[in-house]
Design a protein around this motif. Structure first.
Motif, short mmCIF file in Angstrom:
data_model
loop_
_atom_site.label_atom_id
_atom_site.label_comp_id
_atom_site.label_asym_id
_atom_site.label_seq_id
_atom_site.Cartn_x
_atom_site.Cartn_y
_atom_site.Cartn_z
N LEU A 226 0.84 -1.20 0.00
CA LEU A 226 0.00 0.00 0.00
C LEU A 226 0.88 1.26 0.00
O LEU A 226 0.64 2.20 -0.76
CB LEU A 226 -0.92 0.00 1.22
CG LEU A 226 -1.71 1.29 1.47
CD1 LEU A 226 -2.60 1.64 0.27
CD2 LEU A 226 -2.55 1.17 2.74
N LEU A 227 1.91 1.24 0.86
CA LEU A 227 2.81 2.40 0.92
C LEU A 227 3.53 2.60 -0.41
O LEU A 227 3.68 3.74 -0.89
CB LEU A 227 3.82 2.20 2.06
CG LEU A 227 4.81 3.35 2.30
CD1 LEU A 227 4.09 4.67 2.53
CD2 LEU A 227 5.71 3.01 3.49
N ARG A 228 3.97 1.51 -1.01
CA ARG A 228 4.63 1.59 -2.32
C ARG A 228 3.69 2.21 -3.34
O ARG A 228 4.09 3.07 -4.15
CB ARG A 228 5.06 0.19 -2.76
CG ARG A 228 5.65 0.10 -4.16
CD ARG A 228 6.07 -1.35 -4.46
NE ARG A 228 6.53 -1.48 -5.83
CZ ARG A 228 5.74 -1.72 -6.86
NH1 ARG A 228 4.43 -1.84 -6.68
NH2 ARG A 228 6.23 -1.84 -8.08
N TYR A 229 2.43 1.79 -3.33
CA TYR A 229 1.43 2.33 -4.26
C TYR A 229 1.26 3.84 -4.04
O TYR A 229 1.23 4.61 -5.01
CB TYR A 229 0.10 1.61 -4.05
CG TYR A 229 -1.08 2.29 -4.71
CD1 TYR A 229 -1.37 2.08 -6.05
CD2 TYR A 229 -1.88 3.17 -3.99
CE1 TYR A 229 -2.45 2.72 -6.66
CE2 TYR A 229 -2.95 3.81 -4.58
CZ TYR A 229 -3.23 3.58 -5.91
OH TYR A 229 -4.29 4.22 -6.51
N LEU A 230 1.15 4.26 -2.79
CA LEU A 230 0.95 5.68 -2.48
C LEU A 230 2.13 6.52 -2.94
O LEU A 230 1.95 7.62 -3.48
CB LEU A 230 0.74 5.86 -0.97
CG LEU A 230 -0.55 5.28 -0.39
CD1 LEU A 230 -0.53 5.38 1.13
CD2 LEU A 230 -1.77 5.99 -0.95
N VAL A 231 3.35 6.01 -2.73
CA VAL A 231 4.55 6.75 -3.14
C VAL A 231 4.57 6.93 -4.66
O VAL A 231 4.93 8.00 -5.17
CB VAL A 231 5.82 6.03 -2.66
CG1 VAL A 231 7.08 6.69 -3.23
CG2 VAL A 231 5.88 6.03 -1.14
N ILE A 232 4.18 5.88 -5.38
CA ILE A 232 4.20 5.95 -6.85
C ILE A 232 3.09 6.85 -7.38
O ILE A 232 3.31 7.68 -8.27
CB ILE A 232 4.07 4.52 -7.44
CG1 ILE A 232 5.34 3.70 -7.14
CG2 ILE A 232 3.82 4.58 -8.94
CD1 ILE A 232 5.25 2.24 -7.55
N LYS A 233 1.90 6.73 -6.85
CA LYS A 233 0.73 7.39 -7.43
C LYS A 233 0.55 8.85 -7.01
O LYS A 233 -0.03 9.65 -7.74
CB LYS A 233 -0.54 6.61 -7.06
CG LYS A 233 -0.68 5.26 -7.76
CD LYS A 233 -0.88 5.43 -9.26
CE LYS A 233 -1.10 4.10 -9.94
NZ LYS A 233 -1.29 4.26 -11.40
N ASP A 234 1.03 9.20 -5.82
CA ASP A 234 0.79 10.55 -5.30
C ASP A 234 2.09 11.34 -5.24
O ASP A 234 3.00 11.01 -4.47
CB ASP A 234 0.16 10.45 -3.90
CG ASP A 234 -0.37 11.79 -3.43
OD1 ASP A 234 -0.53 12.70 -4.27
OD2 ASP A 234 -0.64 11.91 -2.22
N ASN A 235 2.18 12.37 -6.07
CA ASN A 235 3.38 13.20 -6.07
C ASN A 235 3.44 14.09 -4.82
O ASN A 235 2.41 14.48 -4.28
CB ASN A 235 3.43 14.07 -7.33
CG ASN A 235 3.63 13.24 -8.58
OD1 ASN A 235 4.41 12.30 -8.57
ND2 ASN A 235 2.90 13.57 -9.63
N GLU A 236 4.66 14.43 -4.42
CA GLU A 236 4.83 15.26 -3.22
C GLU A 236 4.19 16.63 -3.41
O GLU A 236 3.65 17.22 -2.48
CB GLU A 236 6.33 15.41 -2.93
CG GLU A 236 6.62 16.12 -1.62
CD GLU A 236 8.09 16.12 -1.27
OE1 GLU A 236 8.43 16.58 -0.16
OE2 GLU A 236 8.91 15.67 -2.10
N LYS A 237 4.20 17.13 -4.63
CA LYS A 237 3.61 18.44 -4.90
C LYS A 237 2.10 18.40 -4.73
O LYS A 237 1.51 19.31 -4.11
CB LYS A 237 3.97 18.89 -6.32
CG LYS A 237 3.39 20.23 -6.71
CD LYS A 237 3.77 20.60 -8.14
CE LYS A 237 3.14 21.94 -8.52
NZ LYS A 237 3.47 22.31 -9.93
#
Length: 582
Positions: A461-472
């Motif tokens: 889940l964390l991997r998915y969030l990091v990939i899909k949601d940009n820091e900006k």
């Protein structure tokens, strides 16, 4: 010429005492008898065998003729002399030394391959049974030797997979299974009838051998066998009938399956006197799994279960079916979250979790899992969110928690793809939910093996969030909470992995160092992991368990490393570079 030669040998041996027979006499008798058979002098050979004057000679030497007679029966299926061959085989079984005859018959059974395996087994099972029943000493050993030899040969035959293959039975496995039951029945009855009359140790040894045979049969052919559906055709299914008889044997010799299944895994088994050899001990788990499947899934002999369990099974099944009928009438995402405030609405998914994790019936467990997913699908977004929080707090089961975390990921994915905001799976509400997911209950001291399903789902889940949601964009709020996630989840997980791997590597080293001493003593060893002792098992099996645990830790570590790599890339890259990450 062959007949005269045989008569000459017999005439010379008639004047000798039994103890004076030489090895040369045995060889000459066998060669002359073989020639009589090859040249077709069957009737003359029968007269010699039936002659009372030759009784001692036939008792000592006649077993050498069994092989040639059996081969004639196998090769000459249309021969008009077959009835003479059968008569000769019956006479030799009646007149020859049973000990020598037993070994001779088993050697013949071990010879063939392919389709000839079933042919010779079907031919020799009745003579083999007769010979063993004539033995006065070591009958249990002889029964065990015979059953082991028969099973070893049958295990070489392919198990029919389809209904058509079962009906044609090209390799004869189904016929052999039926005949093997008839072969074994007298010895099972002997255990039952001789409990008071026989020597207790011999009776226990016979039970031991029969139990070994039942366990072997549960693994092969029954573990890989396919069964007809439970209908009128089920009675015509030879492998189902074989399974039913094997389970019946277990009950008859004092090991009813309810007792065996519910005691399996305890430190003290119900068959303590049984000393499995190492190879047999390895297959015990498979045999018990096969037994449970036959009873709970196929329903074979399920009437032996205590009535309370069968009553519960029926009620659970009807309840799940009724729930499915109701849910299918409701549109997805239409069940309002307010309904969860009604106690009965919330107890339904909690009840499904109990059936999923505790029910011994495989079909009910799978059906309950499907119904929980269906129930989730019907709830609106807030309802899903509320249910996820509830089950994460109450299930206390790593597999269930992994299932919920996967559902959370699916809902986040739906929310990120929608044009309008979904506050329950983005922003502050999601962060509150992630607090229940991205953490270790006991920090670095958490049992990583027991929680491995949940941890892997959380990392994915964390991997998915990091990939899909940009820091900006930070739609999920992940990047705002990254420091907390690292402190509460990633860093303790690193520490826990290092501690766990070190512990298991030390246990593997100790197990390898002690294995030779354990093997010499033929004792079972135990290993303490995470403060709990692994049940007693052979050293080789314990090493497999320990290596499997290390593999799990390596897998978690691999995913963790990838997540941290992605975080580093995302936090250091420009927005344009982020676009290329998939």
């Amino acid at each position: 010429m062959a007949v005269e030669e045989l008569q000459s040998i017999i005439k010379r041996c008639q004047i000798l005492e039994e103890q004076d027979f030489k090895e040369e006499d045995f060889g000459l008798f066998q060669l002359a008898g073989q020639r009589c058979i090859d040249e077709g002098h069957i009737e003359q050979l029968l007269e010699i065998i039936q002659n009372e004057k030759n009784k001692v000679i036939i008792n000592n030497m006649g077993w050498n003729l069994v092989g040639p007679v059996v081969r004639c029966l196998l090769w000459n299926k249309e021969d008009e002399k077959r009835k003479h061959y059968f008569l000769m085989l019956d006479l030799l079984v009646k007149l020859c030394n049973p000990k020598e005859l037993l070994l001779g018959l088993l050697e013949l059974i071990e010879e063939p391959s392919g389709k000839q395996i079933s042919q010779i087994i079907l031919l020799l099972l009745q003579p083999l049974q007769t010979v063993i029943q004539k033995l006065r000493n070591n009958k249990a050993y002889s029964v065990g030797l015979a059953l082991s030899t028969l099973w070893s040969q049958l295990s070489l035959l392919p198990v029919p997979y389809s209904k058509e293959q079962i009906q044609t039975d090209d390799y004869g496995l189904c016929q052999c299974c039926k005949a093997l039951i008839e072969f074994t029945k007298p010895f099972v009855e002997e255990v039952i009838n001789d409990k008071e009359n026989s020597v207790e140790s011999e009776n226990e040894k016979l039970k031991d051998e029969l139990l070994k045979f039942c366990f072997k049969s549960l693994k092969c052919p029954l573990l890989t066998a396919q069964f007809f559906e439970q209908s009128k055709e089920a009675g015509n299914d030879p492998l189902r009938c074989f399974a039913s008889e094997i389970i019946g044997f277990l009950s008859a010799i004092g090991h009813p399956f309810p007792k065996m299944i519910f005691n399996h895994g305890r430190k003290k088994k119900t068959w303590d006197y049984l000393e499995f050899e190492e190879e047999e001990d390895k297959q015990l788990a498979d045999s018990m799994a096969s037994l449970a499947y036959l009873v709970f899934v196929q329903g074979i002999s399920i009437d032996q279960l205590p009535m309370v369990l069968r009553t519960e099974e029926s009620v659970f099944s009807k309840g799940v079916d009724l729930l499915e009928n109701g849910l299918l009438r409701i549109e997805d995402n239409s069940l309002l979250h307010q309904y969860l405030e009604i106690k009965s609405f919330l107890t339904v998914p909690q009840g499904l979790v109990k059936v999923m994790t505790l029910c011994p019936i495989e079909t009910l467990r799978k059906k309950s899992l499907a119904m929980l997913q269906l129930y989730i699908n019907k709830l609106d977004s807030q309802g899903k969110y509320t249910l996820f929080r509830c089950l994460l707090n109450t299930s206390n089961h790593s597999g269930v928690e992994a299932f919920i975390i996967q559902n959370i990921k699916n809902q986040i994915d739906v929310s990120l793809k929608k044009t309008h905001d979904n506050k329950w799976f983005t922003g502050p509400q999601l962060i509150s939910l992630l607090d229940l997911v991205l953490f270790l209950p006991e920090g670095a001291e958490t049992d990583l093996l027991q929680n491995s399903d949940r941890i892997m789902a959380s990392l994915n889940l964390l991997r998915y969030l990091v990939i899909k949601d940009n820091e900006k964009d930070n739609q999920t709020g992940l990047w705002t909470e990254l420091g907390k996630i690292e402190n509460n989840f990633l860093k303790p997980l690193h520490t826990g992995l290092n501690m766990s791997k070190a512990h298991y590597e030390a246990e593997i080293k100790n197990s390898q160092e002690n294995s030779q001493d354990v093997q010499k003593s033929k004792d079972l060893c135990s290993v303490t992991v995470g403060g709990e002792e692994i049940p007693n098992m052979p050293p080789e099996m314990q090493l497999k368990v320990l290596h499997s645990a290390l593999f799990t830790f390596d897998l978690i570590e691999s995913v963790l490393a990838r997540v941290e790599e992605l975080i580093e890339i995302k936090t250091k890259s420009t927005p344009e570079e982020n676009i290329g990450i998939k």
